[in-house]
Enzyme design. Sequence first.
Site, PDB file in Angstrom:
ATOM      1  N   HIS A  96       7.303  -3.507  -2.927  1.00  0.00           N
ATOM      2  CA  HIS A  96       7.031  -2.234  -2.248  1.00  0.00           C
ATOM      3  C   HIS A  96       7.380  -2.255  -0.769  1.00  0.00           C
ATOM      4  O   HIS A  96       7.003  -1.333  -0.048  1.00  0.00           O
ATOM      5  CB  HIS A  96       5.553  -1.857  -2.372  1.00  0.00           C
ATOM      6  CG  HIS A  96       5.103  -1.579  -3.759  1.00  0.00           C
ATOM      7  ND1 HIS A  96       5.064  -0.309  -4.298  1.00  0.00           N
ATOM      8  CD2 HIS A  96       4.675  -2.406  -4.738  1.00  0.00           C
ATOM      9  CE1 HIS A  96       4.611  -0.374  -5.530  1.00  0.00           C
ATOM     10  NE2 HIS A  96       4.370  -1.638  -5.839  1.00  0.00           N
ATOM     11  N   LYS A 128      -0.445  10.473   6.172  1.00  0.00           N
ATOM     12  CA  LYS A 128      -0.120   9.157   5.615  1.00  0.00           C
ATOM     13  C   LYS A 128      -0.810   8.115   6.484  1.00  0.00           C
ATOM     14  O   LYS A 128      -1.336   8.456   7.535  1.00  0.00           O
ATOM     15  CB  LYS A 128       1.393   8.925   5.596  1.00  0.00           C
ATOM     16  CG  LYS A 128       2.079   9.251   6.947  1.00  0.00           C
ATOM     17  CD  LYS A 128       3.578   9.076   6.896  1.00  0.00           C
ATOM     18  CE  LYS A 128       4.328  10.236   6.269  1.00  0.00           C
ATOM     19  NZ  LYS A 128       5.001   9.903   5.026  1.00  0.00           N
ATOM     20  N   ARG A 129      -0.804   6.829   6.055  1.00  0.00           N
ATOM     21  CA  ARG A 129      -1.353   5.806   6.936  1.00  0.00           C
ATOM     22  C   ARG A 129      -0.646   5.866   8.295  1.00  0.00           C
ATOM     23  O   ARG A 129       0.532   6.221   8.370  1.00  0.00           O
ATOM     24  CB  ARG A 129      -1.157   4.415   6.306  1.00  0.00           C
ATOM     25  CG  ARG A 129      -2.072   4.132   5.137  1.00  0.00           C
ATOM     26  CD  ARG A 129      -3.524   4.136   5.544  1.00  0.00           C
ATOM     27  NE  ARG A 129      -3.870   2.962   6.309  1.00  0.00           N
ATOM     28  CZ  ARG A 129      -4.669   1.971   5.880  1.00  0.00           C
ATOM     29  NH1 ARG A 129      -5.201   2.036   4.673  1.00  0.00           N
ATOM     30  NH2 ARG A 129      -4.950   0.956   6.656  1.00  0.00           N
ATOM     31  N   LYS A 186       6.291   4.573  10.552  1.00  0.00           N
ATOM     32  CA  LYS A 186       6.246   5.936  10.021  1.00  0.00           C
ATOM     33  C   LYS A 186       6.444   6.975  11.128  1.00  0.00           C
ATOM     34  O   LYS A 186       6.646   8.147  10.870  1.00  0.00           O
ATOM     35  CB  LYS A 186       4.928   6.179   9.282  1.00  0.00           C
ATOM     36  CG  LYS A 186       4.768   5.311   8.009  1.00  0.00           C
ATOM     37  CD  LYS A 186       3.413   5.526   7.360  1.00  0.00           C
ATOM     38  CE  LYS A 186       3.117   4.566   6.222  1.00  0.00           C
ATOM     39  NZ  LYS A 186       3.781   4.913   4.947  1.00  0.00           N
ATOM     40  N   THR A 246       5.561   8.587  -1.195  1.00  0.00           N
ATOM     41  CA  THR A 246       5.210   9.423  -2.346  1.00  0.00           C
ATOM     42  C   THR A 246       4.590  10.734  -1.879  1.00  0.00           C
ATOM     43  O   THR A 246       4.586  11.716  -2.620  1.00  0.00           O
ATOM     44  CB  THR A 246       4.222   8.689  -3.284  1.00  0.00           C
ATOM     45  OG1 THR A 246       3.215   8.060  -2.476  1.00  0.00           O
ATOM     46  CG2 THR A 246       4.935   7.633  -4.102  1.00  0.00           C
ATOM     47  N   LYS A 263       4.569  14.826  -3.267  1.00  0.00           N
ATOM     48  CA  LYS A 263       3.369  15.650  -3.453  1.00  0.00           C
ATOM     49  C   LYS A 263       3.502  16.967  -2.692  1.00  0.00           C
ATOM     50  O   LYS A 263       3.118  18.033  -3.184  1.00  0.00           O
ATOM     51  CB  LYS A 263       2.120  14.885  -2.998  1.00  0.00           C
ATOM     52  CG  LYS A 263       1.850  13.638  -3.845  1.00  0.00           C
ATOM     53  CD  LYS A 263       0.866  12.661  -3.202  1.00  0.00           C
ATOM     54  CE  LYS A 263       0.966  11.299  -3.864  1.00  0.00           C
ATOM     55  NZ  LYS A 263       0.250  10.239  -3.116  1.00  0.00           N
TER      56      LYS A 263
HETATM   57  O1  NBY Z   1       3.893   1.678  -1.499  1.00  0.00           O
HETATM   58  C1  NBY Z   1       3.697   1.620  -0.096  1.00  0.00           C
HETATM   59  C2  NBY Z   1       5.045   1.791   0.588  1.00  0.00           C
HETATM   60  O2  NBY Z   1       4.898   1.659   1.983  1.00  0.00           O
HETATM   61  C3  NBY Z   1       5.582   3.165   0.250  1.00  0.00           C
HETATM   62  O3  NBY Z   1       6.846   3.341   0.796  1.00  0.00           O
HETATM   63  C4  NBY Z   1       5.648   3.329  -1.271  1.00  0.00           C
HETATM   64  O4  NBY Z   1       5.942   4.647  -1.599  1.00  0.00           O
HETATM   65  C5  NBY Z   1       4.316   2.964  -1.903  1.00  0.00           C
HETATM   66  C6  NBY Z   1       4.381   2.972  -3.420  1.00  0.00           C
HETATM   67  O5  NBY Z   1       5.484   2.266  -3.871  1.00  0.00           O
HETATM   68  N1  NBY Z   1       3.049   0.376   0.229  1.00  0.00           N
HETATM   69  C7  NBY Z   1       1.715   0.307   0.376  1.00  0.00           C
HETATM   70  O6  NBY Z   1       1.011   1.303   0.245  1.00  0.00           O
HETATM   71  N2  NBY Z   1       1.196  -0.919   0.621  1.00  0.00           N
HETATM   72  C8  NBY Z   1      -0.116  -1.187   0.774  1.00  0.00           C
HETATM   73  O7  NBY Z   1      -0.967  -0.329   0.740  1.00  0.00           O
HETATM   74  C9  NBY Z   1      -0.529  -2.608   0.962  1.00  0.00           C
HETATM   75  C10 NBY Z   1      -1.862  -2.926   0.807  1.00  0.00           C
HETATM   76  C11 NBY Z   1      -2.281  -4.241   0.982  1.00  0.00           C
HETATM   77  C12 NBY Z   1      -1.363  -5.214   1.336  1.00  0.00           C
HETATM   78  C13 NBY Z   1      -0.032  -4.897   1.502  1.00  0.00           C
HETATM   79  C14 NBY Z   1       0.390  -3.583   1.312  1.00  0.00           C
HETATM   80  N3  NBY Z   1      -1.791  -6.524   1.537  1.00  0.00           N
HETATM   81  O8  NBY Z   1      -0.966  -7.439   1.649  1.00  0.00           O
HETATM   82  O9  NBY Z   1      -3.003  -6.770   1.566  1.00  0.00           O
END
Ligand code: NBY
Length: 829
Positions: free
Chosen positions: A369, A561-562, A567, A669, A673
């Site tokens: 991701h 978004k976050r 971003k 995503t 939406k």
């Molecule tokens: O995943 C997101 C991407 O940034 C976004 O572009 C994509 O649409 C979405 C679904 O594929 N990534 C994401 O949300 N990542 C996290 O929330 C996340 C949470 C925890 C950790 C790493 C990433 N971690 O290492 O703890």
Amino acid sequence: MSQAAKQDANEPTRTGLSRGALKRAVLDNLFYVMGRFPEVASASDRYSAVAYTVRDRLLERWIRTARYYKERNSRTVCYLSAEYLPGPHLLNNMLNLGITRTAGEVARELGADLAEIRETEEEPGLGNGGLGRLAACYMDSLATLQIPAIGYGIRYEFGIFDQVIVDGWQVEKGDTWLRNGNPWEIPRPKLTFPVGFGGRAEHYTDKHGVIRRRWLPDLMVNGVAYDTPIMGYGVTNGNLLRLWKSEAPESFNFQAFNVGDYYGAVHAKIEAETLSKVLYPNDEPVAGKELRLKQQYFFVSCSLQDMIRLQLRNAGTLDRFHEKYAIQLNDTHPALAIVELMRLLVDEHFMSWEQAWEITRNSCHFTNHTLLPEALETWPVALFERLLPRHLEILYEINRRFLDEVRVHFLNDEERVARMSLIDESDGRKVRMAHLAAVGSRAINGVAELHSSLLKTTIMRDFHDLWPERFHNVTNGVTPRRFMVVSNPPLADLISDTCGHADWIRDMRRLRELEAHADDAGLQGRWREVKTAAKGALSDWLGQHTGFRPDPETLFDVQAKRIHEYKRQHLNLLHIVWLYEHLKQNPNAELTPRTFIFGGKAAPGYFMAKLIIRLIHAIGEVINSDPQVNGFLRVAFMPDFNVKNGQRLYPAADLSEQISLAGKEASGTGNMKFAMNGTLTIGTLDGANIELRDEVGHDNFYLFGMTAEEVQQRQAEGYRPWELYHGDAQLRSAVDLIASGLFSHGDTELFRPITENLIHSDPFMVLADFHAYQERQQEVDRAYRDPNHWTRMSILNTARIGKFSSDRAIAEYAKKIWQIEPAPVELAD
Ligand code: NBY
């Protein structure tokens, strides 16, 4: 008694879907489950009574599904994800059962209001953002497409924090989602697996005289299953979301107690329960957090032990484990599954290494991701060894065999061997989780075309050279059930009315039928009414929760978004500041009145992200109280952006901001939406934006900015933001205005970290894209003044969004990656 009333009276209270049966059930549950009579019931009691009523109906279908899958011994998808963000369950489940309308009537007859009841529900915030929400969308589509699936994860007692804003700063509050109980889950205290930590590995001789290796952990924790049914839309199939809660084994307690260490016993219990206590609130890994590694191993081990239990029960042997299960790793967080499955097969089920590897490598599939190098997960070898000594041995053996393969494939290329190793030896020894996931998986996929192709040329390049056939793309999708029908019923009704059917809800390509009506004045009028009503509802909510009620007549320009520098919320802010200056200097400028709305949480330890939230509020405070510009420009911040609040935002937006630096957002995503709800996008050629623009039509999308290739080139040449700052008067004056203290009561220090960073380093090239962004925003401004044209574009966005249904994405996974077929369950015997 009328015929219908008689039928109602005959329907069973726990499963009937008629008005009569539902009404009896709600009263029954209020009395027997909540122990209340209607006159004294609280909103939360009423919610629970209704939720239990819905749950009974789910259970009938769900249990039927479980029995059917068991009889057929169906191939099953096991989705392993450390995060799930399902959002409120009540209305979604009502929709899937087809009882939304009846339930509304029942509520009214009982003197309650379904809207009020639904507001009472606390959502399970068991995720950070896109990745967790994607897992929830995929669970929805798996059930709807009738694919047998189990979602495995962690039942965090505290999910993502609640965000409150105090003096413009984000303040985190503990999320207590389980405070009033959780009617959707079924605890399975008997379904418990032991999980070990620490200790050492040793040789021993088994009863056949064979020398083997085993792990002697020095700490044991139990994982207890909590099950939540996930129903498909309009089908009988219901899948399982199984989340693990950690507990101390009782025996452990007693042991310590017996030797007189009462404190030690209680302490051990607390430590064991800490494991599933809280979700890490970061959307990228935090270096070296021991508890996080423990959480990952904990849920992965419980899940695999559960799969093995089921397979042994059904088949008696594990030889065909990989034919029974398709395991999908949602990012690297569950990548330990590869090592743990090897350990379980070899150490505990006495399989040969070769056979165990064959099974493991044919069971696992890996979704990446992110391309951000800082977001690639690694663990210090020392920590890994202390927590999982036997796993480290297995990992080394996997690595040894893998690197031999690399050496044979690329003769004389030790540099490549070092690059590909599961261990990074460059800066303290570290385990590279993405490499582990790649080596142990049959298939590797990115989440949008651009992302998947960049994976092959950047972070996974060596792996692509070695195993090109393992690489795939599956562009993300989101569920139209939650993000259209549940969040925006008036729009869903209008679409069904226009198309003459509601089949688009399960076959989103049929939204294309709207295209023929895009110029229809009647539809356009109703389309605008729906949007304006949603804007009114959002305004009311914002008014109640922030004290500022935006004018629904203005253009709603939303970025939700976050909060993250890549971003580029600060690019949006620079444009707002520029507009403000422009308006002050040209009071008669022709401008479309606009409200800029932001929403999003910052990781609690991410200083710049928190400062950006402060800056949004600071700019809002000055602009919103400046009568000179108030007819034209306002800024709002929606606190606590989560699934529930997102559902208020998507229907109400006119313009969606998808403005990440090209090459940084894997997919996004939110873009999907918004567009589903007739929102136009202003965006870069990043992630799924590219495909979204191709689908909705280039004329119906506001594109700006460098391409990923141009970004790379620019970086290679040496990017010098200060030259841009000095060379562009408008840009400079916007940055300077922030630095001047205008937005911080004269404090010229507060926002310096942002302005200095932009001028001197600007890692996400905000300055380089500013000009193109501002120009495109001027075009938006003009286009919005032609309502018919704008509405036509809005309708076309919805009409052409079909590709981005999670049903399409799951169908692709099923075919390309999992090779699994639907198993439709019939309701009637
Ligand atoms: O995943 C997101 C991407 O940034 C976004 O572009 C994509 O649409 C979405 C679904 O594929 N990534 C994401 O949300 N990542 C996290 O929330 C996340 C949470 C925890 C950790 C790493 C990433 N971690 O290492 O703890």
